[in-house]
Scaffold this active site. Structure first.
Site, PDB file in Angstrom:
ATOM      1  N   LYS A  22       0.831  -1.214   0.000  1.00 39.19           N
ATOM      2  CA  LYS A  22       0.000   0.000   0.000  1.00 39.19           C
ATOM      3  C   LYS A  22       0.861   1.258   0.000  1.00 39.19           C
ATOM      4  CE  LYS A  22      -1.719   1.629   3.947  1.00 39.19           C
ATOM      5  NZ  LYS A  22      -1.436   3.033   4.340  1.00 39.19           N
ATOM      6  N   ARG A 122       0.452  14.509  13.593  1.00 37.38           N
ATOM      7  CA  ARG A 122       0.991  14.306  12.238  1.00 37.38           C
ATOM      8  C   ARG A 122       1.047  15.596  11.421  1.00 37.38           C
ATOM      9  NH1 ARG A 122      -1.349   8.744   9.804  1.00 37.38           N
ATOM     10  NH2 ARG A 122       0.549   8.865   8.568  1.00 37.38           N
ATOM     11  N   ASP A 305       4.224   0.274  12.162  1.00 32.74           N
ATOM     12  CA  ASP A 305       3.029  -0.327  11.571  1.00 32.74           C
ATOM     13  C   ASP A 305       2.853  -1.788  11.960  1.00 32.74           C
ATOM     14  OD1 ASP A 305       3.242   1.566   8.431  1.00 32.74           O
ATOM     15  OD2 ASP A 305       2.663   2.131  10.471  1.00 32.74           O
TER      16      ASP A 305
HETATM   17  C1  EPZ Z   1       4.128   6.838   6.624  1.00 30.18           C
HETATM   18  O1  EPZ Z   1       3.328   7.887   7.167  1.00 30.18           O
HETATM   19  C2  EPZ Z   1       3.187   5.643   6.448  1.00 30.18           C
HETATM   20  N1  EPZ Z   1       2.108   6.021   5.556  1.00 30.18           N
HETATM   21  C3  EPZ Z   1       2.628   5.228   7.798  1.00 30.18           C
HETATM   22  O2  EPZ Z   1       1.850   4.051   7.618  1.00 30.18           O
HETATM   23  C4  EPZ Z   1       3.765   4.887   8.735  1.00 30.18           C
HETATM   24  O3  EPZ Z   1       3.256   4.617  10.014  1.00 30.18           O
HETATM   25  C5  EPZ Z   1       4.742   6.084   8.834  1.00 30.18           C
HETATM   26  O4  EPZ Z   1       5.187   6.467   7.529  1.00 30.18           O
HETATM   27  C6  EPZ Z   1       5.968   5.762   9.662  1.00 30.18           C
HETATM   28  O5  EPZ Z   1       6.618   4.641   9.181  1.00 30.18           O
HETATM   29  C7  EPZ Z   1       2.324   5.971   4.210  1.00 30.18           C
HETATM   30  O6  EPZ Z   1       3.377   5.639   3.717  1.00 30.18           O
HETATM   31  C8  EPZ Z   1       1.177   6.366   3.344  1.00 30.18           C
HETATM   32  P1  EPZ Z   1       6.045  10.202   8.878  1.00 30.18           P
HETATM   33  P2  EPZ Z   1       3.880   9.389   7.214  1.00 30.18           P
HETATM   34  O7  EPZ Z   1       5.951  11.477   8.145  1.00 30.18           O
HETATM   35  O8  EPZ Z   1       4.730   9.641   6.044  1.00 30.18           O
HETATM   36  C9  EPZ Z   1       6.261  13.461  12.397  1.00 30.18           C
HETATM   37  C10 EPZ Z   1      -0.009   2.625   7.813  1.00 30.18           C
HETATM   38  O9  EPZ Z   1      -0.459   2.047   8.819  1.00 30.18           O
HETATM   39  N2  EPZ Z   1       6.266  14.483  11.322  1.00 30.18           N
HETATM   40  O10 EPZ Z   1       7.264   9.375   8.703  1.00 30.18           O
HETATM   41  O11 EPZ Z   1       2.722  10.275   7.448  1.00 30.18           O
HETATM   42  C11 EPZ Z   1       4.931  12.714  12.488  1.00 30.18           C
HETATM   43  O12 EPZ Z   1       3.995  13.443  13.237  1.00 30.18           O
HETATM   44  C12 EPZ Z   1       0.448   4.095   7.907  1.00 30.18           C
HETATM   45  O13 EPZ Z   1       0.109   2.095   6.705  1.00 30.18           O
HETATM   46  C13 EPZ Z   1       6.464  15.813  11.666  1.00 30.18           C
HETATM   47  O14 EPZ Z   1       6.623  16.149  12.836  1.00 30.18           O
HETATM   48  O15 EPZ Z   1       4.756   9.318   8.543  1.00 30.18           O
HETATM   49  C14 EPZ Z   1       5.322  11.399  13.112  1.00 30.18           C
HETATM   50  O16 EPZ Z   1       5.363  11.539  14.489  1.00 30.18           O
HETATM   51  C15 EPZ Z   1       0.076   4.729   9.210  1.00 30.18           C
HETATM   52  N3  EPZ Z   1       6.464  16.738  10.678  1.00 30.18           N
HETATM   53  C16 EPZ Z   1       6.727  11.177  12.536  1.00 30.18           C
HETATM   54  O17 EPZ Z   1       7.187  12.430  12.055  1.00 30.18           O
HETATM   55  C17 EPZ Z   1       6.295  16.394   9.347  1.00 30.18           C
HETATM   56  O18 EPZ Z   1       6.292  17.284   8.473  1.00 30.18           O
HETATM   57  C18 EPZ Z   1       6.784  10.156  11.408  1.00 30.18           C
HETATM   58  O19 EPZ Z   1       5.809  10.506  10.437  1.00 30.18           O
HETATM   59  C19 EPZ Z   1       6.100  15.052   9.030  1.00 30.18           C
HETATM   60  C20 EPZ Z   1       6.088  14.097  10.038  1.00 30.18           C
END
Ligand code: EPZ
Length: 421
Positions: A22, A122, A305
């Site tokens: 996905k 997020r 995840d």
């Molecule tokens: C991706 O989400 C995945 N989604 C998530 O999978 C997964 O849990 C996550 O990466 C971590 O591995 C997709 O790929 C579509 P991040 P993403 O930006 O990109 C903080 C599932 O179950 N952050 O790496 O949204 C954020 O709040 C889903 O399939 C900021 O602070 O995750 C979090 O605490 C759920 N500022 C951390 O970083 C930003 O600008 C990691 O988030 C961006 C993120």
């Protein structure tokens, strides 16, 4: 609204071919916006999130055809407003990753801010800071981000925090920027590597994906490609936990073993035998699960995840385990539901202390987010009696027909459609 009903006690046995990932499919759908040609994706998982992304691409002017094989023609995008509307972004946050491609290709885009999420705040501040470093003018108004740039330029940028989506968004934008971009403290997830592979097939010049530094040499144009999506390490991991806790034996065909080392390591710590075979990964469930401590980390650390699914494994282990979540601040919504099934677990800050019990008991439980719902299905497989899982639309976002696939492995599980709640 559908619900899923599970009767516990059956061992999972047999073979299952792992579906396309996905979190790779969604980003490659976005990458199609970087070309004026046709992009063909194969092994596309049949998920509601993938359909939502296709609807967004159509709103942007793409022609999207097919399902398991998806053909995306982005020729018609430039004429439209390049806008990702609230009604779509609120259903799926990954929609914000159209920002980088649209800005890079058309010099403008308007994207709804995603708002809050069940598992955490997020924010997208890192996405915006990275695009600003490449020369984007950014203005927030009325719940939307407006981005403009005549042509993005290469730049050096260091992410404050490791973000998968932020890395992917800025990396895509940099492919069409003028000059060289150097991104540091980037995410190393397999889905980031897969996206870089596809972008390079499109004609981009990206080096270092999979490490913490990525360099991108901007080019003037990218072309459409034909690409088969890599298998889903999280779907494979979820089924592997199912085999482990039911004392079963499952061969996960095409399991992306190279992307699952931390997961396999923790399964083995819990006494689960995992054998890499030419066709995939064979998982043998032990008579007794050992307690195991897990701390979620960015890749190659233990994936967040898989956190909820591993809590179920720990809930039937012989002894005490600790599960610590370091990525999302609110990813324990499954705990009270598992406690309803008799799990002995307690939240203390960002850690859950779990004492294994001999047997969970079936109950009516509520899914709250994608991976939490997977953990409730797994718990139902080993619980005494019947478990009824409600709000399974969460599950359909990331697992294709999970009840049919588990039934194929011997589980006693069914979906009850349109049930009155
Ligand atoms: C991706 O989400 C995945 N989604 C998530 O999978 C997964 O849990 C996550 O990466 C971590 O591995 C997709 O790929 C579509 P991040 P993403 O930006 O990109 C903080 C599932 O179950 N952050 O790496 O949204 C954020 O709040 C889903 O399939 C900021 O602070 O995750 C979090 O605490 C759920 N500022 C951390 O970083 C930003 O600008 C990691 O988030 C961006 C993120």
């Amino acid at each position: 609204m559908d619900k899923i009903v599970v009767h516990g006690g059956a061992r999972l046995e047999g073979e299952l071919r792992v579906n396309g990932a996905k979190n790779a499919a969604l980003l490659i759908q976005c990458a199609a916006l970087l070309t004026s040609g046709k992009t063909t994706l194969r092994h596309v998982p049949q998920l509601s999130d993938v359909r939502t992304m296709s609807r967004l691409l159509e709103r942007l002017g793409c022609a999207v055809e097919g399902d398991r094989t998806l053909a995306i023609d982005a020729a018609g995008v430039g004429d439209g407003p390049c806008e990702a509307p609230y009604d779509l972004v609120k259903t799926m946050r990954a929609s914000v990753t159209v920002m980088g491609p649209l800005l890079a290709r058309y010099g403008r885009t308007k994207v709804s801010l995603p708002g809050g999420c069940a598992i955490g705040a997020r924010p997208i501040d890192q996405h915006l800071k990275g695009l600003e470093a490449l020369g984007a003018n950014i203005e927030l108004s009325h719940g939307y981000v407006n981005l403009e740039a005549e042509r993005l330029h290469g730049a050096a940028f260091v992410f404050d925090t490791v973000t998968v989506g932020g890395t992917q968004n800025v990396m895509m934008a940099a492919t069409l920027a003028k000059g060289t971009t150097r991104l540091e403290n980037v995410a190393r997830e397999p889905e980031v590597q897969e996206l870089a592979t596809v972008l390079n097939k499109m004609g981009a010049q990206i080096r270092g994906a999979g490490t913490s530094v990525i360099e991108i040499e901007g080019v003037d144009e990218l072309v459409g490609v034909d690409h088969a999506i890599l298998p889903d390490r999280i779907e494979a991991g979820t089924i592997a936990v199912g085999a482990a806790i039911t004392g079963g034996e499952v061969l996960l065909l095409d399991a992306p073993v190279d992307h699952m080392h931390s997961l396999i390591g923790k399964l083995e710590d819990a006494g689960v035998q995992c054998v890499v075979e030419p066709e995939g990964l064979r998982v043998y469930g032990p008579d007794q699960i050992e307690p195991v401590d897990v701390v979620t980390r960015p890749h190659p650390g233990f994936p967040t995840d898989m956190q909820a699914q591993f809590m179920v494994l720990a809930s039937v282990a012989k002894g005490r385990s600790m599960v610590t979540e370091t990525i999302f601040e609110n990813r324990f919504m499954h705990v009270p539901e598992l406690q309803r099934m008799g799990a002995d677990m307690h939240i203390s800050g960002n850690t859950v202390v779990i004492r294994g019990v001999d047997r969970l008991s079936g109950a009516t439980v509520m899914a709250t987010d994608l991976r939490a719902s997977a953990s409730l299905v797994l718990a139902g497989l080993v619980a005494e009696g019947e478990t009824e899982i409600r709000r399974v639309y969460h599950l359909d976002r990331g697992y294709e027909s999970i009840e049919e696939r588990l039934r194929g492995l011997g589980a006693n599980i069914e979906r009850v459609s349109g049930a009155r709640m």
